[in-house]
Scaffold this motif. Structure first.
Motif, mmCIF file in Angstrom:
data_model
loop_
_atom_site.group_PDB
_atom_site.id
_atom_site.type_symbol
_atom_site.label_atom_id
_atom_site.label_comp_id
_atom_site.label_asym_id
_atom_site.label_seq_id
_atom_site.Cartn_x
_atom_site.Cartn_y
_atom_site.Cartn_z
ATOM 1 N N GLU A 143 0.674 -1.230 0.004
ATOM 2 C CA GLU A 143 0.100 -0.106 0.152
ATOM 3 C C GLU A 143 0.794 1.360 0.018
ATOM 4 O O GLU A 143 1.616 1.500 0.762
ATOM 5 N N ILE A 144 0.871 2.203 -1.131
ATOM 6 C CA ILE A 144 1.641 3.184 -1.195
ATOM 7 C C ILE A 144 0.879 4.440 -0.990
ATOM 8 O O ILE A 144 -0.132 4.594 -1.769
ATOM 9 N N GLY A 145 1.374 5.382 -0.304
ATOM 10 C CA GLY A 145 0.871 6.883 -0.286
ATOM 11 C C GLY A 145 1.666 7.819 -0.317
ATOM 12 O O GLY A 145 3.042 7.649 0.400
ATOM 13 N N LEU A 146 1.641 8.570 -1.243
ATOM 14 C CA LEU A 146 2.861 9.452 -1.641
ATOM 15 C C LEU A 146 2.185 10.854 -1.778
ATOM 16 O O LEU A 146 1.335 11.144 -2.617
ATOM 17 N N PHE A 147 2.928 11.903 -1.406
ATOM 18 C CA PHE A 147 2.622 13.098 -1.511
ATOM 19 C C PHE A 147 3.890 14.042 -1.717
ATOM 20 O O PHE A 147 4.882 13.926 -1.293
ATOM 21 N N ILE A 148 3.693 14.863 -2.798
ATOM 22 C CA ILE A 148 4.739 15.604 -3.231
ATOM 23 C C ILE A 148 4.394 17.137 -3.577
ATOM 24 O O ILE A 148 3.178 17.101 -4.020
ATOM 25 N N PHE A 149 5.009 17.952 -2.925
ATOM 26 C CA PHE A 149 4.996 19.328 -2.820
ATOM 27 C C PHE A 149 5.861 20.011 -3.756
ATOM 28 O O PHE A 149 7.294 19.908 -3.330
ATOM 29 N N SER A 150 5.593 20.906 -4.695
ATOM 30 C CA SER A 150 6.359 21.433 -5.671
ATOM 31 C C SER A 150 6.992 22.768 -4.648
ATOM 32 O O SER A 150 6.268 22.918 -3.555
ATOM 33 N N ALA A 151 7.983 23.386 -5.423
ATOM 34 C CA ALA A 151 8.395 24.659 -4.791
ATOM 35 C C ALA A 151 7.270 25.659 -4.841
ATOM 36 O O ALA A 151 7.592 26.699 -3.850
ATOM 37 N N HIS A 152 6.216 25.779 -5.680
ATOM 38 C CA HIS A 152 5.364 26.490 -5.462
ATOM 39 C C HIS A 152 4.105 26.232 -4.809
ATOM 40 O O HIS A 152 2.877 26.638 -4.672
ATOM 41 N N GLY A 153 4.303 25.040 -3.862
ATOM 42 C CA GLY A 153 3.196 24.642 -3.067
ATOM 43 C C GLY A 153 2.100 23.803 -3.806
ATOM 44 O O GLY A 153 1.202 23.538 -3.007
ATOM 45 N N LYS A 154 2.223 23.300 -4.869
ATOM 46 C CA LYS A 154 1.494 22.315 -5.438
ATOM 47 C C LYS A 154 1.360 21.105 -4.965
ATOM 48 O O LYS A 154 2.523 20.544 -4.886
ATOM 49 N N LEU A 155 0.479 20.316 -4.768
ATOM 50 C CA LEU A 155 0.472 18.966 -4.133
ATOM 51 C C LEU A 155 0.196 17.932 -5.383
ATOM 52 O O LEU A 155 -0.747 17.994 -6.228
ATOM 53 N N TYR A 156 1.057 17.097 -5.376
ATOM 54 C CA TYR A 156 0.807 15.865 -6.358
ATOM 55 C C TYR A 156 0.677 14.670 -5.484
ATOM 56 O O TYR A 156 1.430 14.426 -4.422
ATOM 57 N N GLU A 157 -0.132 13.646 -5.690
ATOM 58 C CA GLU A 157 -0.481 12.480 -4.569
ATOM 59 C C GLU A 157 -0.758 11.385 -5.376
ATOM 60 O O GLU A 157 -1.058 11.175 -6.383
ATOM 61 N N LEU A 158 -0.323 10.256 -4.586
ATOM 62 C CA LEU A 158 -0.876 8.806 -5.164
ATOM 63 C C LEU A 158 -1.076 8.050 -4.072
ATOM 64 O O LEU A 158 -0.503 8.174 -3.204
ATOM 65 N N ALA A 159 -2.310 7.342 -4.087
ATOM 66 C CA ALA A 159 -2.643 6.331 -3.264
ATOM 67 C C ALA A 159 -3.102 5.072 -3.864
ATOM 68 O O ALA A 159 -4.055 5.097 -4.616
ATOM 69 N N THR A 160 -2.383 4.202 -3.820
ATOM 70 C CA THR A 160 -2.708 2.655 -4.542
ATOM 71 C C THR A 160 -3.740 2.015 -3.909
ATOM 72 O O THR A 160 -4.273 1.248 -4.453
ATOM 73 N N LYS A 161 -3.955 2.157 -2.307
ATOM 74 C CA LYS A 161 -4.985 1.587 -1.709
ATOM 75 C C LYS A 161 -5.448 2.545 -0.706
ATOM 76 O O LYS A 161 -5.003 3.506 -0.635
#
Length: 140
Positions: free
Chosen positions: A42-60
């Protein structure tokens, strides 16, 4: 032809930095999905760019349970939880922009500041715990 070793330091050129961010973000998301499939993790991933934008992934978990495979309507409780989690993410994004930029055009409310404070305390606890574990491992 082998690739050379990349020196780990900040990329000064903003255009090159943005291109590298986009490519590496895509690669990281792809690797996380592969790890999930290959190892049934089970993977949960949050990535915040330098501009504060959120990129996310949740496999389950929340994202997957909300998308029923047969297209059935999800229950009200799940919708409420999804809504609450989206609201928390928005507050955290706003807080990160607030911290990184020293403020924003839209000031944070006391409730939002309390939520941010709670998460900062949790993160500090985790950092300190990791620090203690690392210290203990080095001195055994």
């Amino acid at each position: 032809m082998a690739r050379g070793k990349i020196q780990m330091r900040r990329i000064e050129n903003p255009v090159h930095r943005q291109v590298t961010f986009c490519k590496r973000r895509a690669g990281l998301l792809k690797k996380a999905k592969e790890l999930s499939v290959l190892c049934d993790a089970e993977i949960g991933l949050f990535i915040f760019s330098a501009h504060g934008k959120l990129y996310e992934l949740a496999t389950k978990g929340y994202v997957r349970t909300a998308q029923h495979p047969k297209g059935k309507q999800i229950n009200t409780e799940a919708k409420e939880e999804i809504s609450m989690l989206k609201h928390e993410i928005e507050i955290l994004q706003k807080g990160l922009r607030y911290i990184a930029g020293g403020g924003s055009a839209d000031p944070m409310t006391s409730v939002e500041l309390n939520v941010l404070e709670k998460y900062l305390e949790i993160w500090i606890y985790h950092v300190r715990s990791a620090k203690v574990r690392t210290y203990n491992c080095m001195h055994i």
